[in-house]
Write an enzyme that holds these catalytic residues in place. Structure first.
Site, PDB file in Angstrom:
ATOM      1  N   ILE A  49       0.842  -1.184   0.000  1.00 25.55           N
ATOM      2  CA  ILE A  49       0.000   0.000   0.000  1.00 25.55           C
ATOM      3  C   ILE A  49       0.878   1.233   0.000  1.00 25.55           C
ATOM      4  CG2 ILE A  49      -1.713   1.311   1.281  1.00 25.55           C
ATOM      5  CD1 ILE A  49      -2.808  -1.274   2.336  1.00 25.55           C
ATOM      6  N   HIS A  73     -18.280  15.601  -4.923  1.00 28.65           N
ATOM      7  CA  HIS A  73     -19.700  15.268  -5.036  1.00 28.65           C
ATOM      8  C   HIS A  73     -20.197  15.456  -6.450  1.00 28.65           C
ATOM      9  CE1 HIS A  73     -19.306  16.495  -0.676  1.00 28.65           C
ATOM     10  NE2 HIS A  73     -19.184  15.198  -0.764  1.00 28.65           N
ATOM     11  N   ASN A 123     -16.682   9.873  13.225  1.00 32.58           N
ATOM     12  CA  ASN A 123     -15.228   9.713  13.243  1.00 32.58           C
ATOM     13  C   ASN A 123     -14.561  10.619  14.286  1.00 32.58           C
ATOM     14  OD1 ASN A 123     -12.729   8.705  12.275  1.00 32.58           O
ATOM     15  ND2 ASN A 123     -12.485  10.475  10.920  1.00 32.58           N
ATOM     16  N   LYS A 124     -13.294  10.355  14.533  1.00 33.40           N
ATOM     17  CA  LYS A 124     -12.471  11.113  15.482  1.00 33.40           C
ATOM     18  C   LYS A 124     -12.933  10.893  16.923  1.00 33.40           C
ATOM     19  CE  LYS A 124     -11.443  14.589  11.937  1.00 33.40           C
ATOM     20  NZ  LYS A 124     -10.900  15.906  11.625  1.00 33.40           N
TER      21      LYS A 124
HETATM   22  P1  GDP Z   1     -11.195  14.336   4.437  1.00 35.16           P
HETATM   23  O1  GDP Z   1     -11.062  15.731   3.926  1.00 35.16           O
HETATM   24  O2  GDP Z   1     -12.589  14.078   4.920  1.00 35.16           O
HETATM   25  O3  GDP Z   1     -10.720  13.283   3.487  1.00 35.16           O
HETATM   26  O4  GDP Z   1     -10.322  14.274   5.786  1.00 35.16           O
HETATM   27  P2  GDP Z   1      -8.867  13.679   6.024  1.00 35.16           P
HETATM   28  O5  GDP Z   1      -8.882  12.214   6.038  1.00 35.16           O
HETATM   29  O6  GDP Z   1      -7.912  14.361   5.121  1.00 35.16           O
HETATM   30  O7  GDP Z   1      -8.627  14.154   7.521  1.00 35.16           O
HETATM   31  C1  GDP Z   1      -8.621  15.524   7.879  1.00 35.16           C
HETATM   32  C2  GDP Z   1      -7.806  15.731   9.149  1.00 35.16           C
HETATM   33  O8  GDP Z   1      -8.403  15.045  10.253  1.00 35.16           O
HETATM   34  C3  GDP Z   1      -6.388  15.163   9.042  1.00 35.16           C
HETATM   35  O9  GDP Z   1      -5.516  16.036   9.702  1.00 35.16           O
HETATM   36  C4  GDP Z   1      -6.474  13.831   9.767  1.00 35.16           C
HETATM   37  O10 GDP Z   1      -5.259  13.435  10.324  1.00 35.16           O
HETATM   38  C5  GDP Z   1      -7.499  14.125  10.837  1.00 35.16           C
HETATM   39  N1  GDP Z   1      -8.243  12.907  11.221  1.00 35.16           N
HETATM   40  C6  GDP Z   1      -8.881  12.057  10.403  1.00 35.16           C
HETATM   41  N2  GDP Z   1      -9.440  11.061  11.093  1.00 35.16           N
HETATM   42  C7  GDP Z   1      -9.141  11.285  12.397  1.00 35.16           C
HETATM   43  C8  GDP Z   1      -9.434  10.575  13.622  1.00 35.16           C
HETATM   44  O11 GDP Z   1     -10.089   9.539  13.661  1.00 35.16           O
HETATM   45  N3  GDP Z   1      -8.964  11.131  14.771  1.00 35.16           N
HETATM   46  C9  GDP Z   1      -8.242  12.285  14.782  1.00 35.16           C
HETATM   47  N4  GDP Z   1      -7.831  12.743  15.950  1.00 35.16           N
HETATM   48  N5  GDP Z   1      -7.947  12.974  13.661  1.00 35.16           N
HETATM   49  C10 GDP Z   1      -8.396  12.476  12.488  1.00 35.16           C
END
Ligand code: GDP
Length: 296
Positions: A49, A73, A123-124
């Protein structure tokens, strides 16, 4: 302009679900897609990956699930407009600390319009400021009432960072898929949807596809909108050469004479002559249409 095919369901088998994740920017769509992929590939293969890809297939309890990324979108709508709605289940990702944002609302209406079952991935959840109840309340206001609040939408708390909740999410996807009773015929004439395409130096046109029916094989004569060719090679989502792609599986297909439009169907034909004729006729029709537009 696609011919109506007679459906013979005597050969139907259960096919894996195809899942799309959508959400407000920065809520973790990309991180979640990458985490699901990296946590599910066979050990030793994780090194394969190297980058984020537009579609991949994983296995959960010996059952396959294909995820497809929607770059924007607009692209999602374009695919729908072309009738290539490849998605069976929509995941709406909402950041547990941020809650419902303008794009979340947009995504909710897209998801509802699709008619697909929806799962909300909150999420998060690893963050101290994560607030599941806040997200649930905000979503309930948008007629996305959680199951535990008497509604019919499953909310799964996850973290793309720690991986918590991901198994839960996958189990839930499989449950939804079971209810949908997704079926297709592995022996039918192959039909796949192009989710991404590009011209690659030294390789020519490359189409990332998801198989909707039949089995797509190296050597198949194919038509894809106004492009055609013979499948020269297929690589799976790990970049490994494979001989075929089965139901709901994804991979890169080489051998088309030109780059096909994302959202178009790739359909196997009986002969190269047939494939060429269909593509050429379509191209002529498209040109005639353009011409009549420009002279109006
Ligand atoms: P997208 O724009 O929806 O694709 O979001 P990304 O995957 O690029 O994530 C945006 C930001 O949120 C990044 O800085 C990630 O590291 C952070 N992030 C994504 N998922 C998580 C999570 O589960 N926990 C935390 N703390 N940060 C997250």
């Amino acid at each position: 302009d696609y011919e109506v095919e007679e459906v013979d369901d005597s050969n139907f088998v259960t096919r894996p679900p195809v899942v799309t994740i959508m959400g407000h920017v920065d809520h973790g769509k990309t991180s979640l897609l990458d985490k699901i992929r990296s946590s599910k590939v066979a050990k030793g293969e994780a090194g394969g990956i190297t980058q984020h890809i537009s579609a991949y297939t994983i296995e959960q309890n010996n059952q396959k699930i294909t995820f497809v990324d929607t770059p924007g979108h607009a692209a999602f709508s374009a695919m729908r407009a072309r009738g290539a709605d490849v998605t069976d289940i929509v995941i709406i990702v909402v950041a547990a600390d941020d809650g419902v944002m303008p794009q979340t609302e947009e995504v909710i209406s897209h998801a509802k319009a699709s008619g697909c079952p929806i799962i909300v991935a909150v999420n998060k959840m690893d963050k101290e400021t994560a607030n599941m109840d806040m997200v649930k309340a905000q979503m309930a206001e948008k007629e996305m009432t959680p199951v535990d609040w008497g509604g019919d939408i499953e909310f799964i708390g996850v973290s793309a960072h720690t991986g918590q909740g991901i198994d839960d999410l996958l189990e839930n996807i499989l449950l939804q898929a079971e209810i949908l009773e997704l079926q297709a015929d592995p022996d039918a004439k192959a039909k796949a949807t192009v989710v991404e395409s590009l011209l690659e130096k030294g390789r020519g046109p490359v189409a990332t596809v998801i198989v909707q029916n039949g089995t797509l094989r190296v050597g198949d004569n194919i038509v894809c909108d106004t492009t055609y060719g013979r499948v020269k090679a297929i690589t799976n989502d790990m970049g490994k050469p494979v001989k075929e792609l089965g139901l709901s599986e994804t991979g890169n297909v080489l051998g088309l004479n030109d780059v096909p439009v994302a959202g178009s169907f790739m359909v196997a034909q009986n002969s190269d002559k047939e494939a060429r004729e269909i593509a050429t006729t379509r191209a002529e029709h498209a040109r005639a249409k353009e011409l009549s537009k420009s002279t109006k």
